[in-house]
Design a protein around this motif. Structure first.
Motif, short mmCIF file in Angstrom:
data_model
loop_
_atom_site.label_atom_id
_atom_site.label_comp_id
_atom_site.label_asym_id
_atom_site.label_seq_id
_atom_site.Cartn_x
_atom_site.Cartn_y
_atom_site.Cartn_z
N LYS A 9 -2.48 25.55 -96.79
CA LYS A 9 -1.60 25.71 -97.94
C LYS A 9 -0.36 24.82 -97.83
N LYS A 10 -0.20 23.93 -98.81
CA LYS A 10 1.02 23.14 -98.96
C LYS A 10 1.42 22.44 -97.66
N LEU A 11 0.46 21.78 -97.04
CA LEU A 11 0.71 21.12 -95.76
C LEU A 11 1.45 19.80 -95.97
N ASP A 12 2.57 19.67 -95.28
CA ASP A 12 3.33 18.42 -95.28
C ASP A 12 3.47 17.96 -93.84
N HIS A 13 3.26 16.65 -93.63
CA HIS A 13 3.39 16.13 -92.27
C HIS A 13 3.74 14.65 -92.33
N THR A 14 4.76 14.28 -91.56
CA THR A 14 5.22 12.91 -91.50
C THR A 14 5.07 12.39 -90.09
N VAL A 15 4.51 11.19 -89.95
CA VAL A 15 4.38 10.52 -88.67
C VAL A 15 5.22 9.25 -88.73
N GLY A 16 6.31 9.21 -87.95
CA GLY A 16 7.23 8.09 -88.06
C GLY A 16 7.89 8.07 -89.42
N VAL A 17 7.72 6.97 -90.13
CA VAL A 17 8.29 6.88 -91.48
C VAL A 17 7.21 7.13 -92.55
N ARG A 18 6.00 7.45 -92.10
CA ARG A 18 4.88 7.60 -93.03
C ARG A 18 4.58 9.07 -93.30
N LEU A 20 2.10 11.58 -94.04
CA LEU A 20 0.65 11.61 -93.93
C LEU A 20 0.04 12.63 -94.89
N PHE A 21 0.65 13.82 -94.99
CA PHE A 21 0.18 14.86 -95.92
C PHE A 21 1.33 15.27 -96.82
N GLU A 22 1.02 15.48 -98.09
CA GLU A 22 2.03 15.90 -99.06
C GLU A 22 1.49 17.06 -99.87
N SER A 23 1.94 18.26 -99.53
CA SER A 23 1.54 19.49 -100.22
C SER A 23 0.00 19.60 -100.29
N LEU A 24 -0.64 19.34 -99.15
CA LEU A 24 -2.11 19.32 -99.09
C LEU A 24 -2.66 20.75 -99.06
N ASP A 25 -3.66 21.01 -99.88
CA ASP A 25 -4.34 22.30 -99.94
C ASP A 25 -5.82 22.12 -99.64
N LEU A 26 -6.40 23.11 -98.96
CA LEU A 26 -7.83 23.07 -98.65
C LEU A 26 -8.32 24.48 -98.41
N MET A 37 -14.01 12.70 -96.74
CA MET A 37 -14.10 11.26 -96.53
C MET A 37 -12.74 10.63 -96.81
N GLY A 38 -12.58 9.40 -96.34
CA GLY A 38 -11.34 8.69 -96.57
C GLY A 38 -11.27 7.48 -95.66
N PRO A 39 -10.48 6.49 -96.01
CA PRO A 39 -10.37 5.28 -95.18
C PRO A 39 -9.75 5.58 -93.84
N SER A 40 -9.96 4.69 -92.88
CA SER A 40 -9.33 4.83 -91.58
C SER A 40 -7.81 4.87 -91.74
N GLY A 41 -7.20 5.79 -91.02
CA GLY A 41 -5.75 5.94 -91.11
C GLY A 41 -5.28 6.87 -92.19
N SER A 42 -6.21 7.45 -92.95
CA SER A 42 -5.80 8.34 -94.05
C SER A 42 -5.37 9.71 -93.56
N GLY A 43 -5.70 10.04 -92.29
CA GLY A 43 -5.25 11.32 -91.75
C GLY A 43 -6.36 12.35 -91.52
N GLY A 215 -2.23 11.26 -98.98
CA GLY A 215 -1.67 12.52 -98.49
C GLY A 215 -2.23 13.77 -99.13
N ALA A 216 -3.21 13.63 -100.03
CA ALA A 216 -3.77 14.79 -100.71
C ALA A 216 -5.29 14.70 -100.76
N LEU A 217 -5.92 15.84 -100.98
CA LEU A 217 -7.37 15.91 -101.11
C LEU A 217 -7.75 16.02 -102.58
N SER A 218 -8.80 15.28 -102.96
CA SER A 218 -9.31 15.38 -104.32
C SER A 218 -10.82 15.44 -104.29
N ALA A 219 -11.41 16.14 -105.24
CA ALA A 219 -12.86 16.30 -105.30
C ALA A 219 -13.52 15.01 -105.73
N THR A 220 -14.61 14.66 -105.04
CA THR A 220 -15.40 13.50 -105.44
C THR A 220 -16.71 13.93 -106.09
#
Length: 228
Positions: A9-18, A20-26, A37-43, A215-220
């Protein structure tokens, strides 16, 4: 409808200045399989680490089997993880000097299961997953090692089964056999399954496929082929 075994629920996480997650729900329910799925480095791997309690996000909640693990520390977190989460890694991560039976039973012994019961349950799981008897897991094929890894992940009857690129090191034929087995686990053991993969052919076996980007999950897709 089966109850959720995982709620992020509403996961936020920053690594350095990036960020990584912005209000992520799953959410993953018992008996359901979800692929990310997601590109390398997406978290993707970081998200799994947050679900395992190995990385603590800046804000948000991670509920496993009804308990927010972000509120747990030390032995309590390790105990909850052992009881409710099973993990399958890309390369199996078995102890090569141990037999398949010993590798699987060890996970139960570490969770406090009596020795006789641990070995009985390990033997039954290995038989169910068609893992041959061997004196050392080092002498097994890649597919046999991954089936052993699945058995080890299931030995403590987890609510949630996690898999990080579980077929990435396998040839195509072996990959398909392991994937078929893995995606049959939610129905057979009434657990939730969350798989991180780069392989679209693997992801399409899931009931739902999500993309992690920005930083977020979306349905494919609304529903995969599943493994019912």
């Amino acid at each position: 409808m089966n109850e959720p075994v995982l709620r992020v629920k509403k996961l936020d996480h920053t690594v350095g200045v990036r960020r990584l997650f912005e209000s992520l729900d799953l959410e993953v329910r018992a008996g359901e399989s979800v692929a990310i799925m997601g590109p390398s480095g997406s978290g993707k791997s970081t998200l799994l680490s947050c679900i395992l309690g190995l990385v603590r996000a800046d804000t948000g909640a991670v509920e496993i089997a009804g308990t927010d693990i972000t509120a747990l520390r030390g032995a309590a977190l390790a105990r909850h993880r052992s009881r409710h989460i099973g993990m399958v890694f890309q390369f199996g991560e078995l102890l090569p000097e141990l037999s398949p039976l010993d590798n699987v039973a060890l996970a139960a012994l570490l969770a406090g299961v009596p020795r006789h019961d641990a070995y009985r349950q390990a033997g039954a799981l290995l038989a169910e997953l068609d893992v041959p008897t061997a004196s050392s897991s080092d002498h097994m094929s890649g597919g046999e090692r991954q089936r052993t890894a699945v058995a080890r992940a299931l030995i403590n009857s987890p609510a949630l089964l996690l898999a990080d690129e579980p077929t990435g090191a396998l040839d195509t034929e072996t990959r398909d056999r392991v994937a078929e087995l893995l995606f049959s686990m939610p129905a057979r053991h009434q657990c939730g399954l969350l798989v991180v993969t780069h392989d679209g052919a693997i992801a399409q076996r899931a009931d739902r496929t999500l993309s992690l980007l920005g930083g977020a999950l979306s349905a494919t897709n609304s529903s995969g082929t599943g493994a019912r």
